[in-house]
Design an enzyme around this catalytic site. Structure first.
Site, PDB file in Angstrom:
ATOM      1  N   HIS A 187       0.843  -1.207   0.000  1.00 17.66           N
ATOM      2  CA  HIS A 187       0.000   0.000   0.000  1.00 17.66           C
ATOM      3  C   HIS A 187       0.872   1.248   0.000  1.00 17.66           C
ATOM      4  CE1 HIS A 187       0.696  -1.323   4.138  1.00 17.66           C
ATOM      5  NE2 HIS A 187       0.738  -0.047   4.469  1.00 17.66           N
ATOM      6  N   HIS A 218       0.977   5.281   1.008  1.00 21.78           N
ATOM      7  CA  HIS A 218       0.376   6.265   1.901  1.00 21.78           C
ATOM      8  C   HIS A 218       0.420   7.628   1.206  1.00 21.78           C
ATOM      9  CE1 HIS A 218       0.677   3.882   5.772  1.00 21.78           C
ATOM     10  NE2 HIS A 218       1.600   3.248   5.062  1.00 21.78           N
TER      11      HIS A 218
HETATM   12  P1  AMP Z   1       1.928   0.222   7.334  1.00 21.29           P
HETATM   13  O1  AMP Z   1       2.589   0.510   8.636  1.00 21.29           O
HETATM   14  O2  AMP Z   1       2.643   0.870   6.181  1.00 21.29           O
HETATM   15  O3  AMP Z   1       1.704  -1.270   7.118  1.00 21.29           O
HETATM   16  O4  AMP Z   1       0.526   0.933   7.393  1.00 21.29           O
HETATM   17  C1  AMP Z   1      -0.670   0.281   7.656  1.00 21.29           C
HETATM   18  C2  AMP Z   1      -1.736   1.349   7.796  1.00 21.29           C
HETATM   19  O5  AMP Z   1      -2.998   0.731   7.673  1.00 21.29           O
HETATM   20  C3  AMP Z   1      -1.716   2.058   9.140  1.00 21.29           C
HETATM   21  O6  AMP Z   1      -1.501   3.455   8.930  1.00 21.29           O
HETATM   22  C4  AMP Z   1      -3.101   1.769   9.721  1.00 21.29           C
HETATM   23  O7  AMP Z   1      -3.650   2.880  10.402  1.00 21.29           O
HETATM   24  C5  AMP Z   1      -3.911   1.412   8.482  1.00 21.29           C
HETATM   25  N1  AMP Z   1      -5.038   0.528   8.715  1.00 21.29           N
HETATM   26  C6  AMP Z   1      -5.050  -0.618   9.427  1.00 21.29           C
HETATM   27  N2  AMP Z   1      -6.266  -1.193   9.373  1.00 21.29           N
HETATM   28  C7  AMP Z   1      -7.041  -0.393   8.597  1.00 21.29           C
HETATM   29  C8  AMP Z   1      -8.398  -0.435   8.154  1.00 21.29           C
HETATM   30  N3  AMP Z   1      -9.227  -1.427   8.498  1.00 21.29           N
HETATM   31  N4  AMP Z   1      -8.856   0.562   7.369  1.00 21.29           N
HETATM   32  C9  AMP Z   1      -8.041   1.577   7.010  1.00 21.29           C
HETATM   33  N5  AMP Z   1      -6.741   1.680   7.384  1.00 21.29           N
HETATM   34  C10 AMP Z   1      -6.248   0.700   8.167  1.00 21.29           C
END
Ligand code: AMP
Ligand code: ZN
Length: 138
Positions: A102, A104
């Protein structure tokens, strides 16, 4: 390893759990991060499960940069941001928590108080060695 069946972002793609959808096409989905760095923080995910950029699927139709630009432009306008960060964590050591690739898109404000990563120095001659080593793997 997390399977597609159990993967939280795959569940969002399949609409098994809700998200605040921003935009989608056949191959990518953008939705709000539930724990934003700043409000409007948006995630862009490929609809096909892959764990990080290195096993990212080759897009059939989507121009991914154009997709990200379209979403980032809307995020910046909606939040009246002064700028934005486009980021991606790849692997646990980088801070990746959800093992479904993903991007950001993080709206930034001149006064948001967030700090950039600190810079380091190379030793004398070291930058040439690092450059040659990376090039040798291409
Ligand atoms: P990363 O640390 O790059 O893996 O980022 C994962 C991101 O996913 C974090 O910023 C979380 O806040 C976000 N996240 C986790 N679960 C959900 C969800 N159900 N819907 C939207 N964002 C999410
Ligand atoms: Zn997944």
């Amino acid at each position: 390893m997390v399977s597609e069946k159990d993967c939280i972002f795959c569940k969002i793609v399949r609409a098994e759990i809700p998200c605040s959808k921003i935009y989608e096409d056949n191959e990518f989905l953008a939705f709000l991060d539930i724990r934003p760095i700043n409000k409007g923080h948006t995630l862009v995910v490929p609809k096909l499960h892959c764990k990080n950029l290195l096993d990212f699927p080759k897009a059939e139709e989507t121009d991914l940069i154009e997709f990200i630009k379209k979403v980032a432009n809307a995020v910046v306008k909606a939040t009246k941001a002064d700028g934005f960060n486009l980021g991606m964590n790849n692997g646990r050591a980088s801070g990746q928590v959800i093992p479904h690739a993903h991007f950001h898109i993080i709206p930034r404000f001149s006064d948001d108080g967030l700090r950039h990563w600190p810079n380091r120095e190379y030793e004398k001659g070291e930058i040439d060695k690092v450059q040659k080593k990376i090039v040798s793997f291409l």
